[in-house]
Design an enzyme around this catalytic site. Structure first.
Site, PDB file in Angstrom:
ATOM      1  N   GLY A 111     -10.022   1.290  11.127  1.00 19.05           N
ATOM      2  CA  GLY A 111     -10.113  -0.150  10.890  1.00 19.05           C
ATOM      3  C   GLY A 111      -9.766  -0.951  12.113  1.00 19.05           C
ATOM      4  N   TYR A 160      -2.457  -4.571  -4.579  1.00 18.62           N
ATOM      5  CA  TYR A 160      -2.296  -4.377  -3.133  1.00 18.62           C
ATOM      6  C   TYR A 160      -0.879  -3.906  -2.814  1.00 18.62           C
ATOM      7  CZ  TYR A 160      -1.669  -5.614   1.796  1.00 18.62           C
ATOM      8  OH  TYR A 160      -1.364  -5.585   3.143  1.00 18.62           O
TER       9      TYR A 160
END
Length: 259
Positions: free
Chosen positions: A14, A149
């Protein structure tokens, strides 16, 4: 203090922008050969070009087994792995369906699990390695607006601790890093409407956001990408050889506990 990573290969997932790119850039500046990863070949190529000569890229979606296999086939070994890939999506608990939970679990947790299975044995065989998970202050301060999350980031902290124990005595360290609010491209995009409305610099808008929504912050502002990257680069270096199984905060003091 001189951090020298010449001769080391570092994978940062990422890493086409944001904190991941900052980490990759910091590792490259310390001499590592850096492997950039993202889903888009165009963005991967652009990030590689920004870093320069000691960087290369692999486009693969690590939220899927197929993407993971593609990456490992292209990069069978690495000395340093930074599992930075992550997603977040504000959603009330009662409106968050199984697909959202599963997507966060696959990207934020299982991508790191698969990378650890793939790369830790090679590090152990070499007698040296660094594996780092990018968690979040949300691992300890579970955000009510995205519980899914926070749970995934708590799992990353637990995973790093367990793997550190599993790698005991091998010369391989495993740690997690917990950023707080950080002025990355994603946060800038989130705050753009308020910046345009107020006409204030983005740093001031971010500071106001932190003071309102993360009121326990001691620095009372968002961290820079470079401030987070500096911690990761140190942990990836030989200088951090006695630090393993730790959850290290770069949260500006948001987490209001002593431990």
């Amino acid at each position: 203090m001189n951090i020298d990573l010449h001769g080391k290969t570092a994978l940062v997932t990422g890493s086409t922008e944001g904190i991941g790119f900052g980490i990759a850039q910091g590792l490259a500046r310390s001499g590592a050969e850096v492997v950039i990863n993202g889903r888009s070949q165009t963005k991967v190529d652009a990030a590689v070009a920004r870093i320069g000569g000691n960087a290369r890229g692999i486009a693969a979606d690590l939220g899927t087994i197929e993407g993971h296999d593609r990456l490992v086939a292209a990069l069978p070994k690495a000395d340093i792995v930074v599992s930075n890939l992550g997603i977040f999506q504000p959603s009330d608990f009662f409106d968050t369906d199984d697909a959202t939970w599963d997507r966060h679990w696959q990207v934020n947790v299982m991508a790191g699990v698969r990378l650890a299975r793939a790369y830790l044995p090679g590090m152990a065989a070499d007698g040296w390695g660094r594996f780092l998970f990018l968690a979040s202050e949300s691992a300890f301060n579970i955000p009510v607006e995205m519980i899914h999350y926070g749970v995934s980031k708590t799992a990353d902290v637990a995973l790093a601790r367990g793997l550190a124990k599993r790698m005991a005595g091998t010369g391989v360290t495993v740690n997690s890093v917990l950023p707080g609010p950080t002025l990355s491209e994603g946060v800038e995009a989130m705050l753009e409407a308020e910046r345009a409305k107020s006409g204030k610099p983005i740093e001031d808008v971010a500071a106001a956001f932190v003071q309102q929504h993360r009121s326990t912050s001691i620095i009372q502002r968002a961290a820079s990408v470079e401030e987070v990257a500096n911690m990761v680069v140190y942990l990836a270096s030989p200088l951090a050889s006695a630090t393993t199984g730790a959850a290290l905060r770069v949260d500006g003091g948001v987490i209001d506990t002593l431990m």
